[in-house]
Motif scaffolding. Structure first.
Motif, PDB file in Angstrom:
ATOM      1  N   VAL A   6       0.866  -1.180   0.000  1.00  0.00           N
ATOM      2  CA  VAL A   6       0.000   0.000   0.000  1.00  0.00           C
ATOM      3  C   VAL A   6       0.902   1.229   0.000  1.00  0.00           C
ATOM      4  O   VAL A   6       1.855   1.303   0.776  1.00  0.00           O
ATOM      5  CB  VAL A   6      -0.921   0.029   1.235  1.00  0.00           C
ATOM      6  CG1 VAL A   6      -1.577   1.405   1.394  1.00  0.00           C
ATOM      7  CG2 VAL A   6      -1.993  -1.046   1.123  1.00  0.00           C
ATOM      8  N   VAL A   7       0.621   2.174  -0.888  1.00  0.00           N
ATOM      9  CA  VAL A   7       1.408   3.405  -0.984  1.00  0.00           C
ATOM     10  C   VAL A   7       0.541   4.583  -0.544  1.00  0.00           C
ATOM     11  O   VAL A   7      -0.542   4.795  -1.090  1.00  0.00           O
ATOM     12  CB  VAL A   7       1.904   3.647  -2.427  1.00  0.00           C
ATOM     13  CG1 VAL A   7       2.694   4.957  -2.499  1.00  0.00           C
ATOM     14  CG2 VAL A   7       2.770   2.481  -2.896  1.00  0.00           C
ATOM     15  N   ARG A  15       2.786   9.894  -5.124  1.00  0.00           N
ATOM     16  CA  ARG A  15       2.171   8.598  -4.802  1.00  0.00           C
ATOM     17  C   ARG A  15       2.115   7.691  -6.034  1.00  0.00           C
ATOM     18  O   ARG A  15       2.514   6.524  -5.990  1.00  0.00           O
ATOM     19  CB  ARG A  15       0.766   8.835  -4.258  1.00  0.00           C
ATOM     20  CG  ARG A  15       0.049   7.588  -3.804  1.00  0.00           C
ATOM     21  CD  ARG A  15      -1.272   7.948  -3.152  1.00  0.00           C
ATOM     22  NE  ARG A  15      -2.285   8.429  -4.070  1.00  0.00           N
ATOM     23  CZ  ARG A  15      -2.813   9.647  -4.051  1.00  0.00           C
ATOM     24  NH1 ARG A  15      -2.436  10.530  -3.148  1.00  0.00           N
ATOM     25  NH2 ARG A  15      -3.745  10.001  -4.928  1.00  0.00           N
ATOM     26  N   SER A  16       1.635   8.233  -7.140  1.00  0.00           N
ATOM     27  CA  SER A  16       1.504   7.420  -8.349  1.00  0.00           C
ATOM     28  C   SER A  16       2.869   7.057  -8.919  1.00  0.00           C
ATOM     29  O   SER A  16       3.045   5.981  -9.492  1.00  0.00           O
ATOM     30  CB  SER A  16       0.659   8.153  -9.399  1.00  0.00           C
ATOM     31  OG  SER A  16       1.265   9.383  -9.769  1.00  0.00           O
ATOM     32  N   GLY A  17       3.854   7.949  -8.730  1.00  0.00           N
ATOM     33  CA  GLY A  17       5.208   7.660  -9.201  1.00  0.00           C
ATOM     34  C   GLY A  17       5.820   6.482  -8.471  1.00  0.00           C
ATOM     35  O   GLY A  17       6.378   5.563  -9.097  1.00  0.00           O
ATOM     36  N   VAL A  31      -1.386  -2.835  -4.136  1.00  0.00           N
ATOM     37  CA  VAL A  31      -2.796  -3.223  -4.025  1.00  0.00           C
ATOM     38  C   VAL A  31      -3.703  -2.035  -3.721  1.00  0.00           C
ATOM     39  O   VAL A  31      -4.919  -2.132  -3.865  1.00  0.00           O
ATOM     40  CB  VAL A  31      -2.985  -4.312  -2.951  1.00  0.00           C
ATOM     41  CG1 VAL A  31      -2.267  -5.587  -3.362  1.00  0.00           C
ATOM     42  CG2 VAL A  31      -2.489  -3.842  -1.577  1.00  0.00           C
ATOM     43  N   ALA A  32      -3.109  -0.895  -3.284  1.00  0.00           N
ATOM     44  CA  ALA A  32      -3.936   0.287  -3.006  1.00  0.00           C
ATOM     45  C   ALA A  32      -3.047   1.514  -2.878  1.00  0.00           C
ATOM     46  O   ALA A  32      -1.870   1.413  -2.520  1.00  0.00           O
ATOM     47  CB  ALA A  32      -4.741   0.101  -1.720  1.00  0.00           C
ATOM     48  N   ALA A  52       3.609  -1.254   3.924  1.00  0.00           N
ATOM     49  CA  ALA A  52       2.952   0.031   3.677  1.00  0.00           C
ATOM     50  C   ALA A  52       4.023   1.110   3.577  1.00  0.00           C
ATOM     51  O   ALA A  52       4.853   1.246   4.481  1.00  0.00           O
ATOM     52  CB  ALA A  52       1.972   0.365   4.791  1.00  0.00           C
ATOM     53  N   LEU A  53       4.023   1.848   2.472  1.00  0.00           N
ATOM     54  CA  LEU A  53       4.891   3.013   2.324  1.00  0.00           C
ATOM     55  C   LEU A  53       4.099   4.226   2.779  1.00  0.00           C
ATOM     56  O   LEU A  53       3.033   4.516   2.217  1.00  0.00           O
ATOM     57  CB  LEU A  53       5.312   3.208   0.866  1.00  0.00           C
ATOM     58  CG  LEU A  53       6.290   2.225   0.240  1.00  0.00           C
ATOM     59  CD1 LEU A  53       6.590   2.652  -1.187  1.00  0.00           C
ATOM     60  CD2 LEU A  53       7.565   2.164   1.044  1.00  0.00           C
TER      61      LEU A  53
END
Length: 223
Positions: A6-7, A15-17, A31-32, A52-53
């Motif tokens: 999870v980012v 985030r998308s990068g 996954v999310a 989780a990042l």
């Protein structure tokens, strides 16, 4: 085995990068994505990822509190991401249960490596952060131990030596050279130290070495 991630970051491009970099790996699946800490915690509870990042500064619930909630809630491990190279965040994140701490200017390969290392049960700090973590402890004004020294009585003499070297920031190879044993033996000692003291990883071992007084704050790390 695929590492599920999870980012969480309140900046969509960042985030998308990160998600794109990780999703491009054959052994990693994002996954999310989440734009705030509360959404990150909810995603972890719902999807039960491996890692989780978490950005340190996020709305609704900041990354430190999200890390604390995730660490208390299950097996998901956390890596903190920030643009702020600040000791305050490092200490707060580590005490909240983080297994890794990276600056946002981390190289692509190092980000991927960090996720794999943390998912495998190890800990990881950006080199500059690791150096300052040790330096801050060793330069601090001597103070009373925050944890009872008796906590270390469960360790053998060799395990205490291993914890001492961990607290000084030595790698397994360096500890092996100092103790004149094999790296395999050092890995065994490290595993015993973590298990007996109920520590998650090497980072918590460093903190424990100082907070039990095994290494006195204000003592140069090479002594």
């Amino acid at each position: 085995m695929t590492i599920r991630v999870v980012v969480a970051d309140d900046q969509e491009l960042v985030r998308s990068g990160f998600a794109m970099i990780l999703d491009a790996q054959e052994d990693i699946e994002v996954v999310a994505e989440a734009g705030d800490g509360a959404a990150a915690v909810a995603a972890v509870e719902r999807l039960v990822p491996d890692v989780a990042l978490l950005d340190v500064r996020m709305p609704v619930l900041d990354g430190i509190e999200a890390c604390r909630a995730i660490s208390a809630g299950g097996a998901c491990r956390t890596v903190m991401l920030t643009t702020f190279d600040s000791d305050e965040y490092v200490y707060e994140a580590l005490h909240a249960g983080a297994s890794g701490f990276l600056l946002k200017d981390v190289r692509r390969d190092d980000l991927v490596h960090a996720v794999r290392v943390v998912a495998a049960g190890e800990s990881l700090l950006a080199p500059s952060v690791a150096r300052r973590l040790i330096e801050e402890y060793t330069a601090a004004t001597p103070r009373a131990p925050a944890l009872p020294a008796e906590r270390l009585e469960v360790l053998t003499a060799r395990e205490r030596q291993t914890l001492l070297h961990l607290g000084r920031g030595l790698s397994n190879a360096e500890i092996a050279a100092a103790l004149v044993v094999s790296e395999h033996t050092v890995k065994s000692h490290v595993g015993n130290v973590l298990a007996k003291l109920g520590l998650r990883d090497r980072i918590q071992a460093v903190i424990c070495a100082y907070e039990t007084g095994l290494i006195a704050a204000g003592t140069p790390s090479g002594e």
